[in-house]
Design a protein around this motif. Structure first.
Motif, PDB file in Angstrom:
ATOM      1  N   UNK A 309     -28.860  23.572   9.809  1.00 26.35           N
ATOM      2  CA  UNK A 309     -29.488  24.423  10.820  1.00 26.35           C
ATOM      3  C   UNK A 309     -30.500  23.960  11.561  1.00 26.35           C
ATOM      4  N   UNK A 310     -30.863  22.708  11.616  1.00 30.18           N
ATOM      5  CA  UNK A 310     -31.927  22.032  12.433  1.00 30.18           C
ATOM      6  C   UNK A 310     -31.275  22.212  13.911  1.00 30.18           C
ATOM      7  N   UNK A 311     -30.406  22.139  14.283  1.00 24.01           N
ATOM      8  CA  UNK A 311     -29.693  22.169  15.659  1.00 24.01           C
ATOM      9  C   UNK A 311     -30.111  23.484  16.312  1.00 24.01           C
ATOM     10  N   UNK A 312     -30.414  24.811  15.476  1.00 25.85           N
ATOM     11  CA  UNK A 312     -30.939  25.765  16.081  1.00 25.85           C
ATOM     12  C   UNK A 312     -32.361  25.702  16.560  1.00 25.85           C
ATOM     13  N   UNK A 313     -33.082  25.046  15.912  1.00 25.01           N
ATOM     14  CA  UNK A 313     -34.265  24.702  16.483  1.00 25.01           C
ATOM     15  C   UNK A 313     -34.566  23.779  17.410  1.00 25.01           C
ATOM     16  N   UNK A 314     -33.664  22.764  17.420  1.00 26.89           N
ATOM     17  CA  UNK A 314     -33.359  21.837  18.494  1.00 26.89           C
ATOM     18  C   UNK A 314     -33.170  22.535  19.645  1.00 26.89           C
ATOM     19  N   UNK A 315     -32.135  23.342  19.814  1.00 25.33           N
ATOM     20  CA  UNK A 315     -31.735  23.883  21.138  1.00 25.33           C
ATOM     21  C   UNK A 315     -32.993  24.864  21.421  1.00 25.33           C
ATOM     22  N   UNK A 316     -33.467  25.513  20.751  1.00 25.63           N
ATOM     23  CA  UNK A 316     -34.642  26.606  21.162  1.00 25.63           C
ATOM     24  C   UNK A 316     -35.821  25.661  21.773  1.00 25.63           C
ATOM     25  N   UNK A 317     -36.068  24.647  21.267  1.00 23.33           N
ATOM     26  CA  UNK A 317     -37.085  23.823  21.627  1.00 23.33           C
ATOM     27  C   UNK A 317     -37.190  23.211  23.247  1.00 23.33           C
ATOM     28  N   UNK A 318     -35.743  23.477  23.524  1.00 29.71           N
ATOM     29  CA  UNK A 318     -35.334  22.955  25.093  1.00 29.71           C
ATOM     30  C   UNK A 318     -36.347  23.920  25.936  1.00 29.71           C
ATOM     31  N   UNK A 319     -36.735  25.249  25.595  1.00 35.94           N
ATOM     32  CA  UNK A 319     -37.371  25.913  26.481  1.00 35.94           C
ATOM     33  C   UNK A 319     -38.553  25.869  26.447  1.00 35.94           C
ATOM     34  N   UNK A 320     -39.356  24.793  25.640  1.00 35.81           N
ATOM     35  CA  UNK A 320     -40.881  24.569  25.519  1.00 35.81           C
ATOM     36  C   UNK A 320     -41.537  25.622  25.203  1.00 35.81           C
ATOM     37  N   UNK A 321     -41.433  26.386  24.196  1.00 40.44           N
ATOM     38  CA  UNK A 321     -42.182  27.433  23.693  1.00 40.44           C
ATOM     39  C   UNK A 321     -43.071  26.557  22.519  1.00 40.44           C
ATOM     40  N   UNK A 322     -43.234  27.646  21.247  1.00 39.46           N
ATOM     41  CA  UNK A 322     -44.123  27.249  20.190  1.00 39.46           C
ATOM     42  C   UNK A 322     -43.554  27.729  19.079  1.00 39.46           C
TER      43      UNK A 322
END
Length: 355
Positions: A309-322
């Motif tokens: 499931x780490x890929x879910x986090x990696x995808x969302x971090x592309x939007x540079x949130x927190x």
């Protein structure tokens, strides 16, 4: 145990048949930046649960705190279970209000023969003041709870929108994310919101995603209840390419926050990056509506690069949130006798199927 302020009866239960009272309640939740799961509208999504809402008023008669409570009844000899999703909503500096709300909860426990209450307020694990207030009021709390052990995800990913426009947000995204959004647009992928007529396509995407990633899938009827019950607050988004739906999402907007609640995609044509465009269109809806936060929701196992499931986090971090890690669940037991039996029920059914 006695609750409330001496000589003052400031606690009441919401009359769901009184349109004016419901409007007042909804205004308080929205103005307080409360979750859509504390809205009266959420009750229509959960027809298998009974519901009550506890209200505390200040000396001027205005709502100062509230707590929507869902009631799950089990066959005898099991007692009922109370759950306040993302509640209570109150100013943590006013303990009298919290005592009022809990006085109402204890009354509900007697009315419905409840075994226990769970609450998971929208507070982060670093919010020691609110955590201390809840524990002081009698809740038990265990920090560092795993996502698999709680009802709502503790680990979310947030994008702050306040004071930013589309151009500034796009420029803040990581370069690969910007590239993928524009790639989807160049390739002719379209993303729009739709009504219930396209729910069968979304359900097919959900079934494929659930099978691929190994999670419990909600039914088409559940998503229809979300669209009907939440009304203008809820949208179904679908990304289309060459006449085929490649990805979809159910998105909810409430209390100044837009939430990506459910998402799904097919493994076909991933090279045209529909998921990036879909997120961008939902972020644009949040901006256009004046929301302060876009909530990507869960990022399970963000701390473990080897987890599937780490890929879910990696995808969302592309939007540079927190990353936002919430405190988790607070519990109050009314009948210790039934604790082990109820825990076994949860273990057999699983949280997601129960909720």
């Amino acid at each position: 145990m006695e609750f409330g302020r001496e000589g003052m009866d400031t606690m009441e239960f919401l009359d769901f048949t009184d349109a004016g009272a419901v409007v007042e309640y909804e205004r308080f939740i929205q103005d307080s930046k409360g979750s859509f799961m504390q809205s009266v509208l959420w009750c229509a999504v959960k027809p298998d649960w009974l519901h009550e809402a506890v209200i505390s008023r200040d000396s001027a008669g205005k709502i100062a705190g509230s707590m929507l409570v869902l009631i799950k009844r089990f066959p005898p000899p099991m007692k009922s279970f109370l759950y306040s999703p993302r509640g209570p909503v109150w100013d943590y500096r006013n303990m009298d209000v919290l005592w009022d709300l809990l006085r109402g909860v204890w009354q509900l426990s007697r009315n419905y023969h409840a075994y226990a209450l769970k609450a998971d307020p929208l507070i982060e694990e670093t919010d020691s003041d609110r955590i201390f207030a809840l524990r002081s009021a009698g809740f038990t709390y265990q920090p560092f709870q795993e996502d698999a052990q709680v009802i709502q995800s503790r680990n979310n990913y947030l994008l702050e929108l306040r004071g930013r426009n589309e151009e500034e947000l796009m420029a803040s995204f990581k370069s690969k994310c910007r590239y993928n959004i524009k790639l989807a647009q160049r390739k002719g992928v379209t993303c729009r919101s739709y009504g219930k007529e396209r729910l069968p396509e979304f359900e097919r995407l959900m079934l494929e995603t659930g099978k691929r990633d190994g999670f419990h899938v909600r039914t088409q009827e559940y998503f229809a209840r979300m669209l009907d019950g939440l009304g203008e607050h809820c949208r179904l988004y679908l990304c289309d390419y060459q006449g085929q739906a490649l990805s979809g999402a159910v998105c909810v907007q409430y209390g100044g926050r837009t939430c990506y609640v459910y998402g799904a995609s097919t493994a076909v044509h991933r090279e045209v990056m529909p998921n990036y465009l879909m997120q961008w269109e939902m972020i644009r809806w949040a901006l256009q509506s004046g929301c302060e936060i876009y909530d990507f929701q869960g990022v399970p196992c963000w701390y473990d690069r080897d987890n599937p499931n780490y890929g879910v986090y990696r995808f969302k971090t592309g939007f540079n949130g927190r990353l936002a890690v919430y405190a988790g669940e607070f519990r109050m037991v009314f009948s210790k006798r039934y604790k082990s039996a109820f825990d076994k029920v949860l273990g057999c059914l699983g949280y997601q199927k129960l909720m």
